[in-house]
Design an enzyme around this catalytic site. Structure first.
Site, PDB file in Angstrom:
ATOM      1  N   GLU A   1      74.470  45.064  36.395  1.00 47.93           N
ATOM      2  CA  GLU A   1      73.009  46.344  36.751  1.00 47.93           C
ATOM      3  C   GLU A   1      74.242  47.341  35.812  1.00 47.93           C
ATOM      4  O   GLU A   1      74.232  48.749  36.092  1.00 47.93           O
ATOM      5  CB  GLU A   1      72.530  47.512  37.686  1.00 47.93           C
ATOM      6  CG  GLU A   1      71.061  45.609  37.594  1.00 47.93           C
ATOM      7  CD  GLU A   1      70.438  46.324  39.041  1.00 47.93           C
ATOM      8  OE1 GLU A   1      70.294  47.097  39.647  1.00 47.93           O
ATOM      9  OE2 GLU A   1      69.163  45.870  39.154  1.00 47.93           O
TER      10      GLU A   1
ATOM     11  N   TRP B   1      62.965  40.651  38.832  1.00 50.39           N
ATOM     12  CA  TRP B   1      63.117  38.824  37.904  1.00 50.39           C
ATOM     13  C   TRP B   1      63.025  37.897  39.312  1.00 50.39           C
ATOM     14  O   TRP B   1      63.658  37.233  38.921  1.00 50.39           O
ATOM     15  CB  TRP B   1      63.532  39.485  36.955  1.00 50.39           C
ATOM     16  CG  TRP B   1      65.469  39.440  37.616  1.00 50.39           C
ATOM     17  CD1 TRP B   1      66.041  40.102  39.075  1.00 50.39           C
ATOM     18  CD2 TRP B   1      66.887  39.152  37.636  1.00 50.39           C
ATOM     19  NE1 TRP B   1      67.086  40.363  39.263  1.00 50.39           N
ATOM     20  CE2 TRP B   1      68.016  39.403  37.960  1.00 50.39           C
ATOM     21  CE3 TRP B   1      67.138  38.169  36.300  1.00 50.39           C
ATOM     22  CZ2 TRP B   1      69.130  38.297  38.037  1.00 50.39           C
ATOM     23  CZ3 TRP B   1      68.320  37.860  36.355  1.00 50.39           C
ATOM     24  CH2 TRP B   1      69.652  37.813  37.403  1.00 50.39           C
ATOM     25  N   ASP B   2      63.000  38.615  40.483  1.00 50.09           N
ATOM     26  CA  ASP B   2      63.210  37.838  41.678  1.00 50.09           C
ATOM     27  C   ASP B   2      62.321  36.460  41.676  1.00 50.09           C
ATOM     28  O   ASP B   2      62.787  35.581  42.537  1.00 50.09           O
ATOM     29  CB  ASP B   2      63.736  38.676  42.364  1.00 50.09           C
ATOM     30  CG  ASP B   2      64.676  39.590  42.851  1.00 50.09           C
ATOM     31  OD1 ASP B   2      64.605  40.369  42.155  1.00 50.09           O
ATOM     32  OD2 ASP B   2      64.721  39.588  43.947  1.00 50.09           O
TER      33      ASP B   2
ATOM     34  N   LYS C   1      78.733  44.060  38.617  1.00 45.57           N
ATOM     35  CA  LYS C   1      77.767  43.868  39.793  1.00 45.57           C
ATOM     36  C   LYS C   1      77.817  42.826  40.198  1.00 45.57           C
ATOM     37  O   LYS C   1      77.443  42.184  42.158  1.00 45.57           O
ATOM     38  CB  LYS C   1      77.126  44.799  39.731  1.00 45.57           C
ATOM     39  CG  LYS C   1      75.381  44.955  40.833  1.00 45.57           C
ATOM     40  CD  LYS C   1      74.191  45.657  41.141  1.00 45.57           C
ATOM     41  CE  LYS C   1      73.353  45.631  42.190  1.00 45.57           C
ATOM     42  NZ  LYS C   1      72.277  46.681  41.780  1.00 45.57           N
ATOM     43  N   GLN C   2      77.271  41.716  39.756  1.00 40.49           N
ATOM     44  CA  GLN C   2      76.564  40.160  40.124  1.00 40.49           C
ATOM     45  C   GLN C   2      76.895  39.240  38.850  1.00 40.49           C
ATOM     46  O   GLN C   2      76.911  40.012  37.819  1.00 40.49           O
ATOM     47  CB  GLN C   2      75.216  40.600  39.797  1.00 40.49           C
ATOM     48  CG  GLN C   2      73.849  40.641  39.098  1.00 40.49           C
ATOM     49  CD  GLN C   2      72.715  41.560  40.023  1.00 40.49           C
ATOM     50  OE1 GLN C   2      72.693  42.608  40.121  1.00 40.49           O
ATOM     51  NE2 GLN C   2      72.058  40.434  40.133  1.00 40.49           N
TER      52      GLN C   2
HETATM   53  C1  BGC Z   1      70.214  43.659  42.020  1.00 38.85           C
HETATM   54  C2  BGC Z   1      68.455  42.866  40.951  1.00 38.85           C
HETATM   55  C3  BGC Z   1      67.305  42.763  41.966  1.00 38.85           C
HETATM   56  C4  BGC Z   1      67.209  43.921  43.029  1.00 38.85           C
HETATM   57  C5  BGC Z   1      65.391  43.251  43.752  1.00 38.85           C
HETATM   58  C6  BGC Z   1      69.790  44.721  42.710  1.00 38.85           C
HETATM   59  O1  BGC Z   1      70.544  44.841  43.759  1.00 38.85           O
HETATM   60  O2  BGC Z   1      70.987  43.946  41.487  1.00 38.85           O
HETATM   61  O3  BGC Z   1      68.784  41.522  40.504  1.00 38.85           O
HETATM   62  O4  BGC Z   1      66.534  42.401  41.014  1.00 38.85           O
HETATM   63  O5  BGC Z   1      68.124  44.420  43.681  1.00 38.85           O
HETATM   64  O6  BGC Z   1      66.053  42.621  44.284  1.00 38.85           O
END
Ligand code: BGC
Length: 790
Positions: free
Chosen positions: A485, A346-347, A605-606
């Site tokens: 996540e 989704w980046d 995590k984020q």
């Molecule tokens: C993040 C995701 C991201 C992925 C790729 C993961 O560590 O939690 O949000 O899409 O890295 O960059």
């Protein structure tokens, strides 16, 4: 060139080498090559890697007693090798010989990597090696390396060997070493003319053909030796005291994915034969970079400006105007390394909004990558028992789900189930990008055709995924994973997935209402076509309307809950964990290694809920909640921001960025700390060793957008450019140029509370600019200065 346009590394630091290689990668959107030493091969310190956008191969490996399949962006034959030694002596490398001096300079303005090294040969003899390297920005199939050798304190013969090496594997990420990384087969080398050699190979299962050719120009005679997986050109230079000898290596690369060629090997040999000499190549390369910098002009003073320029440089090297001709998505780690296997997540949500206002044709191509895989997304939805489109969390060549089934916790050594594929919210990110792209570019043709097709099927998926809960009198979306996540299941649950992730549900409601708006606005013949092709009818639209107004958004303790039940999870003793482990970004790994699970805790995590403040301006977000029959006032939002700020470990580079953005928009003093963390993400390798495996493209592009949209509050909607700047004292003066609805090079400059806007002359329509307290119309060829309200 003014200060702040060079990225430098002084001295040789083996432990930093992987990071430098990533950050000194050169690329042109078609392919990229890591900034490794040409005289070194892959080992624990060095990792040369060359990747062509969209070139994947799938292999099966035995892991933890299971057969797992993974698709990887393939490390292609290494074109860099060029080694040297005094005749009959040992080959010189930074690991085996003494270095008196070593400097790397990445020239951002011109897209060139300079390398200056002085090798101590003993007895007062010094060999200076100066290299200039480019991956050509005008001709995306070319790269070149010029090496100049200067003798100090001696005269003598220097043997130089330049190779194309097909004996490479994918082995750049230690965590993946249990997986099969042998992607190339049928590697053959040959000689075209005495100064031109070639190498060809195929990928093992995707059967892509790769052709590479190299032309060597030396002050001395060139001879060739071909081995099975490698071709080597040899030249013996006669160095005189104080004199310099030059060797130029020009390389061409094609794959069978390229249009307008018959055979990649023929195309590579032909191209390298026609390529001009090194100096002429530099001239056209520099012109292309000049043009790119004009189209993406960004002025920010001081060190932040320096870092932002590096971020922009790597973004342009991964996604350049050449990308517009390719069938590729946004690789999360650039074309800079093998982490996440070159997959597309989704980046792009953090990348396209920036590109839309500079290179809309690139955004369009990246959306077309998704559109070509719409059918696959519909097949995946069907397989999950749903209608509409279920886009994969990780996407590669054909759009099937590429998320690994198991992932390794390097702390415990255990392979664990990977449930991140339940991040269905990726579909909403695609829909958001479709909308944003069309608003910024005014591309109605795309909106009404491919854009509408994607939006419709993504909306349909959400409407079908929503289940009515009689007791709540609301629709719910169950069994998902949100952007955070860490949480992938309820504690002690037998099935993965969580219910009513607020981010998922609110963005789903947004998708549904946008889809309804778009369908209503479509020209009638097109609406009819869509209905005929998809079976969309009035009753389905009524259901969308209903779901878009009744999706459940859970709350607890006066804040939005990340998901239903989040508030009932245990509080993590943060202090204690920080004290015991220092760096607790990857709390999931720490807890799993302790025999515990992060699923039990209120620890993210984020940014997850807070992503809503990243995507939507306050008024739009309030409106979305209102449509859902809910109230979101400033108090609730501020409480929610504080709540999650204290419960987030920032285990992704995206987290600092989103927090910096959201806090800046909320005019909070902590904003700068997070903005800085986002700026430092790759250059200081904040996530501990991950930059060496590839840059974090989403976070890099996000920092650019932080200036462009975050600080300015820029929105492109209803045919106007909306601006609502917020002050960030540490970044009080900045400027940039955008392309907006056909107006090229529209310059915005903000200095304290003054905003200058200049629109270059053209016969395009004037731009309507809306501030919170007034609307101004700026004609092409005019500029204006606006005092901003406090
Ligand atoms: C993040 C995701 C991201 C992925 C790729 C993961 O560590 O939690 O949000 O899409 O890295 O960059």
């Amino acid at each position: 060139m003014t200060a702040g346009w060079t990225w430098e590394y002084e001295g040789y630091e083996p432990a930093d080498e992987r990071l430098r290689e990533s950050l000194c990668t050169l690329g042109n959107g078609y392919f990229a090559t890591r900034g490794a030493f040409p005289e070194c091969t892959a080992d624990d310190i060095h990792y040369p890697g060359t990747y062509v956008a969209g070139c994947y191969n799938r292999l099966t490996s035995d892991v933890a007693g299971r057969q797992v399949e993974n698709e990887d962006m393939v490390n292609l034959p290494n074109w860099l090798p060029l080694r040297f030694r005094l005749r009959g002596g040992p080959w010189l490398t930074p690991d085996t010989a003494t270095l008196l001096e070593h400097r790397l300079e990445l020239l951002l303005a011109s897209g060139m990597l300079l390398r200056h090294t002085r090798y101590d040969l003993g007895k007062g003899r010094v060999l200076t090696v100066r290299q200039q390297r480019i991956v050509h920005m005008a001709d995306p199939h070319l790269a070149a390396l010029r090496t100049e050798f200067t003798a100090e304190g001696f005269s003598g013969e220097l043997e130089v060997e330049a190779s194309l090496d097909g004996g490479v594997t994918n082995s750049g990420v230690p965590r993946y070493r249990d997986l099969d990384g042998h992607h190339l087969i049928h590697v053959h080398a040959g000689t075209a003319t005495p100064d031109t050699v070639w190498l060809r190979c195929r990928t093992r299962t995707s059967d892509l053909r790769i052709g590479m050719a190299a032309r060597l120009t030396s002050d001395a005679l060139v001879t060739v030796r071909n081995k099975s997986r490698r071709t080597t050109q040899h030249t013996l230079l006669t160095l005189t005291e104080g004199g310099t000898c030059t060797v130029d290596k020009i390389v061409a690369l094609h794959t069978s994915r390229d249009p307008a060629i018959s055979d990649p090997l023929y195309a590579a040999v032909d191209r390298v034969g026609r390529a001009p000499g090194f100096d002429d190549l530099l001239t056209s390369h520099f012109t292309s970079w000049d043009q790119l910098w004009r189209r993406a002009a960004l002025e920010v003073a001081g060190e932040p400006g320096h870092v932002l320029r590096l971020h922009l440089f790597h973004l342009l090297q991964t996604l350049s105007p050449h990308t517009a001709d390719l069938d590729v998505g946004v690789p999360a780690r650039g074309l800079h390394g093998e982490a996440y296997r070159g997959h597309v997540f989704w980046d792009e949500l953090f990348v396209l909004p920036f590109l839309n206002l500079h290179f809309p044709e690139v955004s369009r191509a990246l959306l077309r990558y998704r559109h070509r895989r719409l059918e696959q997304a519909c097949t995946s939805a069907l397989a999950a028992g749903r209608r509409g489109a279920l886009y994969p969390w990780q996407s590669g060549s054909d759009g099937r789900e590429e998320t690994q089934q198991l992932h390794l916790n390097p702390r415990s050594g255990r392979w664990l189930p990977d449930n991140s594929r339940l991040q269905f919210h990726v579909g909403s990110a695609i829909a958001y990008n479709v909308w944003q792209y069309c608003e910024a570019s005014g591309d109605m043709e795309f909106l009404h055709t491919k854009g509408a097709e994607m939006l419709l099927q993504i909306a349909r998926f959400w409407a079908d995924a929503a289940v009515w809960d009689d007791s709540l009198r609301r629709h719910r979306i169950k069994g998902v994973v949100g952007p955070d996540e860490y949480h992938d299941a309820y504690p002690d649950a037998t099935m993965p997935g969580l219910d009513d992730n607020a981010y998922t549900n609110v963005t789903a409601a947004w998708v549904l209402s946008r889809a309804l708006e778009l369908i209503a606005a479509l020209p009638e013949p097109r609406r009819r076509e869509l209905a005929e092709r998809t079976g969309l009818d009035g009753s389905e639209l009524e259901q969308w309307e209903e779901v878009s107004r009744t999706l459940h958004v859970p709350f607890h303790a006066g804040v939005i809950s990340q998901f239903d039940g989040y508030g009932e999870l245990a509080e993590l003793p943060w202090k204690d964990y920080r004290h015991r482990y220092g760096d607790i970004r990857r709390l999931d790994r720490i807890l799993e290694a302790e025999g515990d699970t992060v699923n039990r805790y209120q620890a993210s995590k984020q940014a997850d809920v807070l992503m809503l403040g990243y995507l939507f301006a306050p008024a739009e977000l309030r409106g979305l909640f209102h449509r859902l029959g809910l109230t979101l006032d400033d108090d609730i939002w501020h409480r929610t921001v504080d709540y999650y700020l204290h419960r987030t470990s920032h285990g992704s580079t995206l987290s600092g960025l989103v927090h910096g953005w959201v806090l800046a928009r909320a005019r909070r003093a902590e904003a700068w700390k997070f903005c800085q963390e986002a700026l430092q993400g790759d250059i200081a390798d904040v996530q501990g060793g991950t930059t060496g495996e590839g840059i974090h493209l989403g976070a890099m592009a996000g920092t650019l957008d932080l200036i462009q949209r975050g600080l300015t509050g820029l929105e492109t909607r209803d045919g106007a450019l909306w601006l609502d700047p917020v002050p960030l004292p540490e970044l009080s003066s900045y400027g940039f140029a955008v392309r907006y609805q056909g107006n090229w090079g529209v310059r915005l400059h903000l200095e304290r509370r003054e905003l200058d806007i200049a629109v270059p002359s053209s016969d395009v329509s004037p731009i309507e600019v809306r501030l919170t307290d007034r609307t101004v119309v700026i004609e092409p060829g005019e500029s204006t200065r606006l005092e901003l309200p406090d």
